[in-house]
Design a protein around this motif. Structure first.
Motif, PDB file in Angstrom:
ATOM      1  N   SER A  15       0.737  -0.979  -0.315  1.00  0.00           N
ATOM      2  CA  SER A  15      -0.138   0.108  -0.096  1.00  0.00           C
ATOM      3  C   SER A  15       0.688   1.112   0.038  1.00  0.00           C
ATOM      4  CB  SER A  15      -0.694   0.133   0.857  1.00  0.00           C
ATOM      5  OG  SER A  15       0.472  -0.206   2.352  1.00  0.00           O
ATOM      6  N   GLY A  16       2.228   1.181   0.886  1.00  0.00           N
ATOM      7  CA  GLY A  16       2.965   2.446   0.868  1.00  0.00           C
ATOM      8  C   GLY A  16       3.539   2.818  -0.802  1.00  0.00           C
ATOM      9  N   LEU A  17       3.813   1.470  -1.073  1.00  0.00           N
ATOM     10  CA  LEU A  17       4.500   1.608  -2.507  1.00  0.00           C
ATOM     11  C   LEU A  17       3.379   1.850  -3.981  1.00  0.00           C
ATOM     12  CD1 LEU A  17       6.772   0.832  -4.300  1.00  0.00           C
ATOM     13  CD2 LEU A  17       6.049  -1.031  -5.261  1.00  0.00           C
ATOM     14  N   ARG A  18       2.119   1.608  -3.425  1.00  0.00           N
ATOM     15  CA  ARG A  18       0.907   2.009  -4.537  1.00  0.00           C
ATOM     16  C   ARG A  18       0.759   3.580  -4.450  1.00  0.00           C
ATOM     17  NH1 ARG A  18      -1.348  -2.937  -3.632  1.00  0.00           N
ATOM     18  NH2 ARG A  18      -2.503  -1.601  -1.672  1.00  0.00           N
ATOM     19  N   LYS A  19       1.061   4.574  -2.748  1.00  0.00           N
ATOM     20  CA  LYS A  19       1.094   5.303  -2.346  1.00  0.00           C
ATOM     21  C   LYS A  19       2.209   6.086  -3.032  1.00  0.00           C
ATOM     22  CE  LYS A  19       0.385   8.602   1.388  1.00  0.00           C
ATOM     23  NZ  LYS A  19      -0.417   8.623   2.418  1.00  0.00           N
ATOM     24  N   LEU A  20       3.057   5.998  -3.168  1.00  0.00           N
ATOM     25  CA  LEU A  20       3.888   6.654  -3.824  1.00  0.00           C
ATOM     26  C   LEU A  20       4.968   6.449  -5.020  1.00  0.00           C
ATOM     27  CD1 LEU A  20       7.177   7.390  -3.333  1.00  0.00           C
ATOM     28  CD2 LEU A  20       7.993   5.202  -3.122  1.00  0.00           C
ATOM     29  N   ALA A  21       3.826   5.346  -6.486  1.00  0.00           N
ATOM     30  CA  ALA A  21       3.534   5.649  -7.247  1.00  0.00           C
ATOM     31  C   ALA A  21       2.534   6.828  -7.628  1.00  0.00           C
ATOM     32  CB  ALA A  21       3.623   4.731  -7.698  1.00  0.00           C
ATOM     33  N   LEU A  22       1.771   7.589  -7.477  1.00  0.00           N
ATOM     34  CA  LEU A  22       1.002   7.657  -7.283  1.00  0.00           C
ATOM     35  C   LEU A  22       0.954   9.464  -6.956  1.00  0.00           C
ATOM     36  CD1 LEU A  22      -2.640   6.362  -6.282  1.00  0.00           C
ATOM     37  CD2 LEU A  22      -2.488   6.571  -8.691  1.00  0.00           C
ATOM     38  N   HIS A  23       2.174   9.102  -5.952  1.00  0.00           N
ATOM     39  CA  HIS A  23       2.316  11.194  -6.005  1.00  0.00           C
ATOM     40  C   HIS A  23       3.882  11.260  -7.337  1.00  0.00           C
ATOM     41  CE1 HIS A  23       4.398  13.987  -3.105  1.00  0.00           C
ATOM     42  NE2 HIS A  23       5.277  13.749  -4.110  1.00  0.00           N
ATOM     43  N   LEU A  24       4.528  10.324  -7.353  1.00  0.00           N
ATOM     44  CA  LEU A  24       5.355  10.379  -8.045  1.00  0.00           C
ATOM     45  C   LEU A  24       5.160  10.457  -9.644  1.00  0.00           C
ATOM     46  CD1 LEU A  24       8.376   6.992  -6.902  1.00  0.00           C
ATOM     47  CD2 LEU A  24       9.077   9.805  -6.803  1.00  0.00           C
ATOM     48  N   PRO A  70       4.249  -1.366  -9.063  1.00  0.00           N
ATOM     49  CA  PRO A  70       3.726  -0.154  -9.285  1.00  0.00           C
ATOM     50  C   PRO A  70       4.982   1.087  -9.981  1.00  0.00           C
ATOM     51  CG  PRO A  70       2.741  -0.833  -7.724  1.00  0.00           C
ATOM     52  CD  PRO A  70       3.852  -1.985  -7.827  1.00  0.00           C
ATOM     53  N   LEU A  71       5.988   1.151  -9.836  1.00  0.00           N
ATOM     54  CA  LEU A  71       7.089   1.822  -9.914  1.00  0.00           C
ATOM     55  C   LEU A  71       7.041   0.934 -11.450  1.00  0.00           C
ATOM     56  CD1 LEU A  71       9.227   1.042  -7.510  1.00  0.00           C
ATOM     57  CD2 LEU A  71       8.097   3.096  -7.578  1.00  0.00           C
ATOM     58  N   ALA A  72       6.895   0.172 -11.955  1.00  0.00           N
ATOM     59  CA  ALA A  72       7.059   0.870 -13.533  1.00  0.00           C
ATOM     60  C   ALA A  72       6.716   0.894 -14.734  1.00  0.00           C
ATOM     61  CB  ALA A  72       6.952  -1.164 -13.663  1.00  0.00           C
ATOM     62  N   PRO A  73       5.274   1.408 -14.653  1.00  0.00           N
ATOM     63  CA  PRO A  73       4.619   2.702 -15.478  1.00  0.00           C
ATOM     64  C   PRO A  73       5.872   4.615 -15.270  1.00  0.00           C
ATOM     65  CG  PRO A  73       3.247   1.269 -14.611  1.00  0.00           C
ATOM     66  CD  PRO A  73       4.660   0.962 -13.835  1.00  0.00           C
ATOM     67  N   LEU A  74       6.802   3.900 -14.051  1.00  0.00           N
ATOM     68  CA  LEU A  74       7.184   4.906 -14.310  1.00  0.00           C
ATOM     69  C   LEU A  74       8.623   5.106 -14.545  1.00  0.00           C
ATOM     70  CD1 LEU A  74       6.459   5.406 -10.315  1.00  0.00           C
ATOM     71  CD2 LEU A  74       5.375   6.638 -12.001  1.00  0.00           C
TER      72      LEU A  74
END
Length: 382
Positions: A15-24, A70-74
């Protein structure tokens, strides 16, 4: 330096990683670095990913997460710039471990080299532009151990905390020198590096520097010791040099001990190594005594004279060009590109399009010189 940094946010839940991905996803750029355990494992892995924006630092724990998807698209997003320092190894490791693809990079080390800066390590650049002294106590730390001590986390944080500010400084330097397009072309090529992989070469014992004076029989012993070391390293999940160093392997092959007592007297052979590996080493020596004498593989097949002449001429041209610009030679042209030119001997500017590592900027900047050099050599040999 680290004591002045704001506390990083630790990401160790999905959940923390998903939140970070949305922020980035809302950021135009962010800085990235990784830490691996290459000094402590047979197959290394990425153990920490550091990410920073201008306002926040995050430390992502891949060992605590099921997936980093979640980081892959970024990383693949061409509209978001990812800032690294010396990105190549980080990219190779993340491609291997997580299957990431990358677009739109900015590399501060490569920027410094293109700009002709003589000191381009991160510590040197931070000292030059920010008057900061980098804490180096944890450069050889085991990043797979948990929990990670606070001071070690702060050490990791500092590697990305200043990168965006450093990026802006070097971006301006590149613009002032009219080198930004050249640097961008190098960054684009960097995205194409292959994933890292562990490939064991059974003939690697020939390249052990300490063994250069071995006889062929001693090389037969060294081969068996080298193969044994790799097997032990894999079994114990340790880097081969942490099992037995090249120097110890070579000393065993040269001295050819006949007993465990003889083996234990070899410099560099510890009591624990003797207890753990002694019997297996003696068996490897017995195999080496009975094995056929090895023949050194020919890794440098003889080139035809014309190809060698082209490469030598290109090497001298590159050296002159680098001196004129005040940069390292490989900034002008990579060795791989020179070999491709030497082998293919292009005769026109259009033929340069097929040379790997020679992008549009380099073709426009150096293309006519390169073709003229190659054509003149061909005419001279006609």
């Amino acid at each position: 330096m680290t004591s002045q940094l704001p506390a990083p946010q630790i990401i160790n839940t999905q959940s923390g990683l998903r939140k970070l991905a949305l922020h980035l996803k809302r950021e135009s750029c962010f800085a990235v670095d990784t830490e691996s355990n290459s000094l402590y494992a047979y197959h290394e892995r990425v153990c920490l990913i550091q990410i920073s924006t201008l306002t926040q630092d995050w430390l992502i724990d891949p060992l605590a997460l099921d997936t980093l998807s979640p980081l892959a698209p970024l990383f693949a997003d061409p509209t978001i710039e990812k800032v690294f320092h010396a990105a190549e190894y980080d990219l190779m490791c993340m491609k291997r471990d997580f299957g990431f693809e990358f677009n739109n990079l900015f590399d501060t080390m490569l920027s410094a080299r293109v700009a002709g800066l003589k000191a381009f390590g991160l510590g040197s650049l931070l000292e030059t532009y920010f008057e900061l002294q980098v804490d180096k106590r944890f450069q050889r730390a085991d990043w797979s151990l948990r929990p990670i001590p606070l001071e070690q986390l702060q050490y990791a944080q500092q590697d990305t905390h200043y990168l965006l500010s450093l990026r802006d400084i070097l971006h301006n330097v590149l613009c002032e020198q009219n080198c930004l397009v050249e640097a961008r072309e190098i960054f684009a090529l960097l995205t194409e590096v292959p994933p890292a992989e562990h490939i064991f070469d059974p003939d690697g014992f020939w390249r052990i520097h300490a063994a250069r004076d071995c006889s062929r029989r001693q090389f037969a012993l060294l081969r068996e010791l080298y193969l044994l070391r790799e097997q032990l390293a894999e079994q114990r999940n340790r880097p081969p040099f942490k099992v037995l160093t090249d120097e110890v392997l070579t000393a065993i092959a040269l001295q050819e001990p006949e007993t465990l007592k003889d083996l234990g007297a070899i410099p560099g052979m510890s009591h624990s190594q003797l207890d753990r590996y002694g019997q297996k080493i003696m068996l490897a020596l017995q195999r080496g005594q009975k094995a056929p004498l090895p023949t050194r593989p020919d890794r440098n097949p003889r080139l035809d004279a014309a190809t060698q002449a082209r490469f030598d001429a290109l090497h001298e041209w590159r050296k002159r060009r680098a001196i004129e610009r005040g940069v390292e030679s490989d900034v002008i042209l990579s060795k791989d590109a020179m070999w491709a030119l030497a082998h293919n001997a292009p005769q026109s500017l259009d033929e340069l399009d097929t040379i790997p590592g020679l992008g549009p900027w380099k073709r426009e900047k150096y293309g006519e010189e390169l073709i003229g050099l190659i054509v003149s050599l061909e005419q001279g040999n006609a």
